[in-house]
Motif scaffolding. Structure first.
Motif, PDB file in Angstrom:
ATOM      1  N   LEU A 175      66.308   4.177 164.078  1.00 55.07           N
ATOM      2  CA  LEU A 175      65.696   4.890 165.195  1.00 55.07           C
ATOM      3  C   LEU A 175      64.677   4.100 166.010  1.00 55.07           C
ATOM      4  CD1 LEU A 175      64.728   8.252 163.303  1.00 55.07           C
ATOM      5  CD2 LEU A 175      66.669   7.901 165.210  1.00 55.07           C
ATOM      6  N   ARG A 176      64.063   3.085 165.038  1.00 53.41           N
ATOM      7  CA  ARG A 176      63.090   2.119 165.974  1.00 53.41           C
ATOM      8  C   ARG A 176      63.696   1.086 166.787  1.00 53.41           C
ATOM      9  NH1 ARG A 176      57.875   1.158 165.647  1.00 53.41           N
ATOM     10  NH2 ARG A 176      57.449  -0.933 166.494  1.00 53.41           N
ATOM     11  N   GLU A 177      64.847   0.654 166.250  1.00 54.64           N
ATOM     12  CA  GLU A 177      65.649  -0.109 167.091  1.00 54.64           C
ATOM     13  C   GLU A 177      66.204   0.533 168.407  1.00 54.64           C
ATOM     14  OE1 GLU A 177      69.347  -1.745 165.055  1.00 54.64           O
ATOM     15  OE2 GLU A 177      68.090  -2.447 163.543  1.00 54.64           O
ATOM     16  N   LYS A 178      66.635   1.698 168.379  1.00 55.88           N
ATOM     17  CA  LYS A 178      67.084   2.527 169.423  1.00 55.88           C
ATOM     18  C   LYS A 178      65.807   2.722 170.585  1.00 55.88           C
ATOM     19  CE  LYS A 178      71.078   2.432 169.457  1.00 55.88           C
ATOM     20  NZ  LYS A 178      72.065   1.996 170.268  1.00 55.88           N
ATOM     21  N   ASN A 191      66.866   7.514 154.344  1.00 48.52           N
ATOM     22  CA  ASN A 191      65.628   7.598 155.061  1.00 48.52           C
ATOM     23  C   ASN A 191      65.263   6.045 155.875  1.00 48.52           C
ATOM     24  OD1 ASN A 191      64.893  10.089 155.112  1.00 48.52           O
ATOM     25  ND2 ASN A 191      64.183  10.064 153.221  1.00 48.52           N
ATOM     26  N   GLY A 192      65.402   4.990 154.924  1.00 51.72           N
ATOM     27  CA  GLY A 192      65.136   3.813 155.140  1.00 51.72           C
ATOM     28  C   GLY A 192      65.787   2.982 156.371  1.00 51.72           C
ATOM     29  N   ALA A 193      67.176   3.243 155.927  1.00 57.16           N
ATOM     30  CA  ALA A 193      68.243   2.910 157.187  1.00 57.16           C
ATOM     31  C   ALA A 193      67.992   3.621 158.457  1.00 57.16           C
ATOM     32  CB  ALA A 193      69.366   2.799 156.800  1.00 57.16           C
ATOM     33  N   LEU A 194      67.775   4.926 158.382  1.00 59.21           N
ATOM     34  CA  LEU A 194      67.652   5.947 159.636  1.00 59.21           C
ATOM     35  C   LEU A 194      66.420   5.445 160.368  1.00 59.21           C
ATOM     36  CD1 LEU A 194      68.618   9.464 158.964  1.00 59.21           C
ATOM     37  CD2 LEU A 194      66.531   8.946 160.471  1.00 59.21           C
ATOM     38  N   ARG A 195      65.374   5.173 159.741  1.00 59.78           N
ATOM     39  CA  ARG A 195      63.997   4.757 160.193  1.00 59.78           C
ATOM     40  C   ARG A 195      64.274   3.737 161.336  1.00 59.78           C
ATOM     41  NH1 ARG A 195      61.008   7.491 155.211  1.00 59.78           N
ATOM     42  NH2 ARG A 195      61.387   9.653 155.993  1.00 59.78           N
ATOM     43  N   SER A 196      64.851   2.545 160.552  1.00 59.26           N
ATOM     44  CA  SER A 196      64.977   1.397 161.228  1.00 59.26           C
ATOM     45  C   SER A 196      65.766   1.407 162.356  1.00 59.26           C
ATOM     46  CB  SER A 196      65.676   0.135 160.120  1.00 59.26           C
ATOM     47  OG  SER A 196      64.996   0.224 159.052  1.00 59.26           O
ATOM     48  N   GLU A 241      53.532   3.746 168.363  1.00 58.89           N
ATOM     49  CA  GLU A 241      53.266   2.905 169.447  1.00 58.89           C
ATOM     50  C   GLU A 241      54.422   2.750 170.678  1.00 58.89           C
ATOM     51  OE1 GLU A 241      50.913  -0.006 167.942  1.00 58.89           O
ATOM     52  OE2 GLU A 241      49.212   1.477 167.412  1.00 58.89           O
ATOM     53  N   LEU A 242      55.367   3.279 170.483  1.00 60.18           N
ATOM     54  CA  LEU A 242      56.556   2.893 171.331  1.00 60.18           C
ATOM     55  C   LEU A 242      56.600   4.222 172.121  1.00 60.18           C
ATOM     56  CD1 LEU A 242      59.326   1.584 168.765  1.00 60.18           C
ATOM     57  CD2 LEU A 242      58.314   0.626 170.846  1.00 60.18           C
ATOM     58  N   PRO A 243      56.679   3.807 173.679  1.00 61.99           N
ATOM     59  CA  PRO A 243      56.388   4.977 174.673  1.00 61.99           C
ATOM     60  C   PRO A 243      57.865   5.685 174.843  1.00 61.99           C
ATOM     61  CG  PRO A 243      56.748   2.852 175.730  1.00 61.99           C
ATOM     62  CD  PRO A 243      56.415   2.481 174.221  1.00 61.99           C
ATOM     63  N   VAL A 244      58.305   6.313 173.916  1.00 59.77           N
ATOM     64  CA  VAL A 244      59.357   7.107 174.003  1.00 59.77           C
ATOM     65  C   VAL A 244      59.272   8.844 173.906  1.00 59.77           C
ATOM     66  CG1 VAL A 244      61.267   5.393 173.448  1.00 59.77           C
ATOM     67  CG2 VAL A 244      60.166   6.795 171.493  1.00 59.77           C
ATOM     68  N   ILE A 245      60.182   9.557 174.112  1.00 56.96           N
ATOM     69  CA  ILE A 245      59.835  10.880 173.875  1.00 56.96           C
ATOM     70  C   ILE A 245      60.162  11.395 172.638  1.00 56.96           C
ATOM     71  CG2 ILE A 245      60.606  13.353 174.950  1.00 56.96           C
ATOM     72  CD1 ILE A 245      60.905  11.662 177.522  1.00 56.96           C
ATOM     73  N   VAL A 246      59.154  11.998 172.001  1.00 52.49           N
ATOM     74  CA  VAL A 246      59.434  12.369 170.402  1.00 52.49           C
ATOM     75  C   VAL A 246      59.313  13.704 170.374  1.00 52.49           C
ATOM     76  CG1 VAL A 246      58.645  11.825 168.202  1.00 52.49           C
ATOM     77  CG2 VAL A 246      58.972  10.188 169.655  1.00 52.49           C
TER      78      VAL A 246
END
Ligand code: TXA
Ligand code: MG
Length: 350
Positions: free
Chosen positions: A254-257, A247-252, A282-287
């Motif tokens: 995703l945030r980078e991407k 989870n931790g690595a995955l979330r970092s 707060e990132l303007p991406v489609i989620v």
């Protein structure tokens, strides 16, 4: 062709509407109807011409076999040449329900239904509308998922209308389906029972009864070795990457991407779990949030809708988190893997 769309009560289907739909089936027409998994596109399984119309309406190649739907296990001998005792046992335990059994086919089933294979896929769906329709039609109903070939399976009546309006006589609108991924396809003609497609019935439930069950989902998209072993798959217009990791690595990641997409002005989509939401804040991406990691049933129910939304929004690429492989999550994993065409990102260690 003129398509009629009729609302029907999912719990207590109106007999007049079912009678009208059954008449269409008996006369060789096409009816899209809800099952507990996804909407199906039904025709009389014993009428080769009607079945041919399914392939035409979906633009589906004829080397992909279609599942035959019954209203009760008592009808098995109508469609299968041989029914081993284990089939009756599984039927007793799991039907009506999201399990398709592969059995030797009866002569009465046209070769077009089984794509020339000597076997037939059969199930009894757990949806009052589907059961009432099969009963009233008085024949087994052949039904693939009610989507155009290459699109995600329909879990909402709107999806069926989007894909098949003008191509079928009747669409029965009973609201959302219950499970959201297709049935588990189990081949019991092999020495070891083999899951050909993980789906709505978890592997673990089958293993409790059968002991070891093999999972053999066929090769990745590409040239296919033989009919029936290769499912046809939804591939989004955008590239989809399936991201696997702790989870931790995955979330970092995703945030980078997401930050990268914002910096480069890329329209990027993310398919995530409830618990990942904070990492994209707060990132303007489609989620698209499918649900909690602890609730794979909700994740499964929302999966196909989220893929359609990504397509409709015209995202350039999609990063989808993996939800694991336990229970219903195995089906989600399988559909995302297929949609990715093998583009998997595996994140190392902590
Ligand atoms: O939940 C479901 O299974 C839905 C609902 C409508 O019942 N149906 C569905 O059908 O997903 P379809 O056609 O989209 O997928 C059926 C898949 C085929 O692509 C094939 O992989 C497998 O089931 N199948 C059917 N008959 C088979 C056979 N005789 N041998 C091997 N695989 C078979
Ligand atoms: Mg399908």
């Amino acid at each position: 062709m003129k398509t009629e769309v009729l609302k029907v009560n999912p719990k207590e289907p109106e007999p007049e509407i079912i009678a009208q739909a059954a008449k269409v089936i008996r006369e060789g027409g096409l009816v899209a109807f809800p099952t507990e998994t996804v909407y199906g596109l039904g025709a009389n399984a014993l009428d080769e011409k009607a079945v041919a119309r399914i392939f035409a309406a979906k633009e589906r190649p004829t080397d992909d076999p279609i599942i035959v739907h019954l209203s009760s296990p008592a009808e098995l001998p109508m469609v299968a040449a041989e029914v081993p005792p284990i089939a009756f046992k599984l039927a007793e335990l799991f039907w009506p329900g999201p399990l398709t059994l592969i059995l030797p086919k009866a002569k009465s089933i046209p070769d077009l239904v089984t794509a020339g294979l000597p076997t037939v896929g059969v199930r009894v769906p757990a949806h009052p509308v589907a059961l009432a329709l099969i009963k009233a039609s008085g024949c087994p109903i052949a039904a693939p998922s009610a989507n155009l070939f290459g699109r995600p399976s329909p879990t909402l009546p709107e999806h069926v209308v989007e894909d098949l309006y003008g191509r079928v006589e009747l669409i029965l609108d009973a609201g959302p389906t219950f499970i959201g991924v297709e049935s588990t396809v189990l081949d019991i003609t092999r020495p070891t029972p083999t899951i050909l497609r993980p789906g709505g019935l978890p592997r673990e439930a089958l293993e409790e009864i059968l002991g070891r069950v093999e999972v053999k989902t066929g090769p990745m998209p590409g040239p296919k070795p033989s009919p029936g072993l290769m499912e046809k798959h939804y591939a989004p217009k955008a590239s989809l990457y399936l991201v696997i990791g702790e989870n931790g690595a995955l979330r970092s990641f995703l945030r980078e991407k997401a930050e990268e997409a914002v910096a480069l002005g890329i329209k990027r989509g993310f398919i995530i779990a409830e618990e990942d939401r904070e990492s994209l804040r707060e990132l303007p991406v489609i989620v698209q949030v499918l649900g909690s990691l602890k609730d794979p049933a909700t994740v499964a129910r929302r999966l196909f809708s989220s893929l359609r939304i990504m397509d409709a929004l015209g995202v350039e690429d999609i990063y989808a988190r993996d939800f694991g492989q336990e229970g219903l999550a195995l089906a989600v994993h399988n559909r995302l893997l297929r949609a990715s065409g093998g583009k998997v990102v595996i994140l190392g260690g902590n």
